[in-house]
Design a protein around this motif. Structure first.
Motif, PDB file in Angstrom:
ATOM      1  N   MET A   1       0.883  -1.227  -0.002  1.00  0.00           N
ATOM      2  CA  MET A   1       0.154  -0.029  -0.022  1.00  0.00           C
ATOM      3  C   MET A   1       0.739   1.294  -0.065  1.00  0.00           C
ATOM      4  N   LYS A   2       0.585   2.090  -1.122  1.00  0.00           N
ATOM      5  CA  LYS A   2       1.204   3.375  -0.978  1.00  0.00           C
ATOM      6  C   LYS A   2       0.519   4.388   0.079  1.00  0.00           C
ATOM      7  N   VAL A   3       1.130   5.225   0.699  1.00  0.00           N
ATOM      8  CA  VAL A   3       0.470   6.345   1.359  1.00  0.00           C
ATOM      9  C   VAL A   3       0.920   7.560   0.760  1.00  0.00           C
ATOM     10  N   LEU A   4       0.020   8.369   0.691  1.00  0.00           N
ATOM     11  CA  LEU A   4      -0.072   9.816   0.046  1.00  0.00           C
ATOM     12  C   LEU A   4      -0.241  10.851   1.133  1.00  0.00           C
ATOM     13  N   LEU A  18      -3.062  12.977  -5.813  1.00  0.00           N
ATOM     14  CA  LEU A  18      -3.314  11.400  -6.327  1.00  0.00           C
ATOM     15  C   LEU A  18      -3.386  11.039  -7.499  1.00  0.00           C
ATOM     16  N   ALA A  19      -3.832  12.006  -8.240  1.00  0.00           N
ATOM     17  CA  ALA A  19      -3.818  11.867  -9.988  1.00  0.00           C
ATOM     18  C   ALA A  19      -2.281  11.656 -10.295  1.00  0.00           C
ATOM     19  N   ARG A  20      -1.330  12.351  -9.776  1.00  0.00           N
ATOM     20  CA  ARG A  20       0.061  12.109 -10.331  1.00  0.00           C
ATOM     21  C   ARG A  20       0.728  10.983  -9.657  1.00  0.00           C
ATOM     22  N   LEU A  21       0.087  10.551  -8.524  1.00  0.00           N
ATOM     23  CA  LEU A  21       0.594   9.143  -8.053  1.00  0.00           C
ATOM     24  C   LEU A  21       0.091   7.963  -8.480  1.00  0.00           C
ATOM     25  N   GLU A  24       1.869   5.335 -11.006  1.00  0.00           N
ATOM     26  CA  GLU A  24       3.031   4.882 -10.545  1.00  0.00           C
ATOM     27  C   GLU A  24       2.749   3.306  -9.747  1.00  0.00           C
ATOM     28  N   VAL A  25       1.524   3.410  -9.585  1.00  0.00           N
ATOM     29  CA  VAL A  25       0.881   2.309  -8.749  1.00  0.00           C
ATOM     30  C   VAL A  25       0.465   1.131  -9.406  1.00  0.00           C
ATOM     31  N   GLU A  26       0.715   0.009  -8.834  1.00  0.00           N
ATOM     32  CA  GLU A  26       0.190  -1.227  -9.876  1.00  0.00           C
ATOM     33  C   GLU A  26      -1.241  -1.521  -9.788  1.00  0.00           C
ATOM     34  N   VAL A  27      -1.741  -1.923 -10.871  1.00  0.00           N
ATOM     35  CA  VAL A  27      -3.294  -2.146 -10.907  1.00  0.00           C
ATOM     36  C   VAL A  27      -3.542  -3.075  -9.874  1.00  0.00           C
ATOM     37  N   ASP A  66      -8.928   5.479   1.411  1.00  0.00           N
ATOM     38  CA  ASP A  66      -8.537   4.316   0.493  1.00  0.00           C
ATOM     39  C   ASP A  66      -8.808   4.252  -1.147  1.00  0.00           C
ATOM     40  N   VAL A  67      -8.090   4.219  -1.900  1.00  0.00           N
ATOM     41  CA  VAL A  67      -8.390   4.334  -3.288  1.00  0.00           C
ATOM     42  C   VAL A  67      -7.542   3.064  -3.919  1.00  0.00           C
ATOM     43  N   ARG A  68      -8.281   2.230  -4.659  1.00  0.00           N
ATOM     44  CA  ARG A  68      -7.607   1.001  -5.264  1.00  0.00           C
ATOM     45  C   ARG A  68      -7.543   1.646  -6.789  1.00  0.00           C
ATOM     46  N   ARG A  69      -6.394   1.293  -7.423  1.00  0.00           N
ATOM     47  CA  ARG A  69      -6.136   1.352  -8.773  1.00  0.00           C
ATOM     48  C   ARG A  69      -6.795   0.307  -9.512  1.00  0.00           C
ATOM     49  N   VAL A  70      -7.619   0.691 -10.504  1.00  0.00           N
ATOM     50  CA  VAL A  70      -8.301  -0.478 -11.217  1.00  0.00           C
ATOM     51  C   VAL A  70      -7.961  -0.431 -12.532  1.00  0.00           C
ATOM     52  N   ARG A  71      -7.492   0.659 -13.055  1.00  0.00           N
ATOM     53  CA  ARG A  71      -6.741   0.386 -14.452  1.00  0.00           C
ATOM     54  C   ARG A  71      -5.448   1.357 -14.683  1.00  0.00           C
TER      55      ARG A  71
END
Length: 71
Positions: A1-4, A18-21, A24-27, A66-71
């Motif tokens: 988990m990344k923390v911003l 958040l949009a910039r990070l 860089e995060v895996e789906v 918490d936000v999960r990267r979906v795509r």
């Protein structure tokens, strides 16, 4: 988990950070956004809907989301 850590930042900076990070995060990974601006409670879920990411929810033990990267 990344923390911003966006505490102390005012709208729209937490969402911009958040949009910039996210690229860089895996789906499937989760980004925890620490934000104390009340607008973040509305802005972050709205950004997720607009950008096709999953808003997992508010963090119960502090000012975070918490936000999960979906795509």
């Amino acid at each position: 988990m990344k923390v911003l850590d966006a505490r102390g930042k005012r709208c729209p900076l937490p969402v911009i950070m958040l949009a910039r990070l996210v690229p860089e995060v895996e789906v499937g990974s989760v980004v925890r956004v620490l934000a104390d601006d009340p607008a973040a409670a509305v802005d972050i879920p709205a950004w997720c809907r607009l950008r096709g990411q999953e808003f997992v929810g508010a963090v119960e033990d502090g000012p975070g989301y918490d936000v999960r990267r979906v795509r």
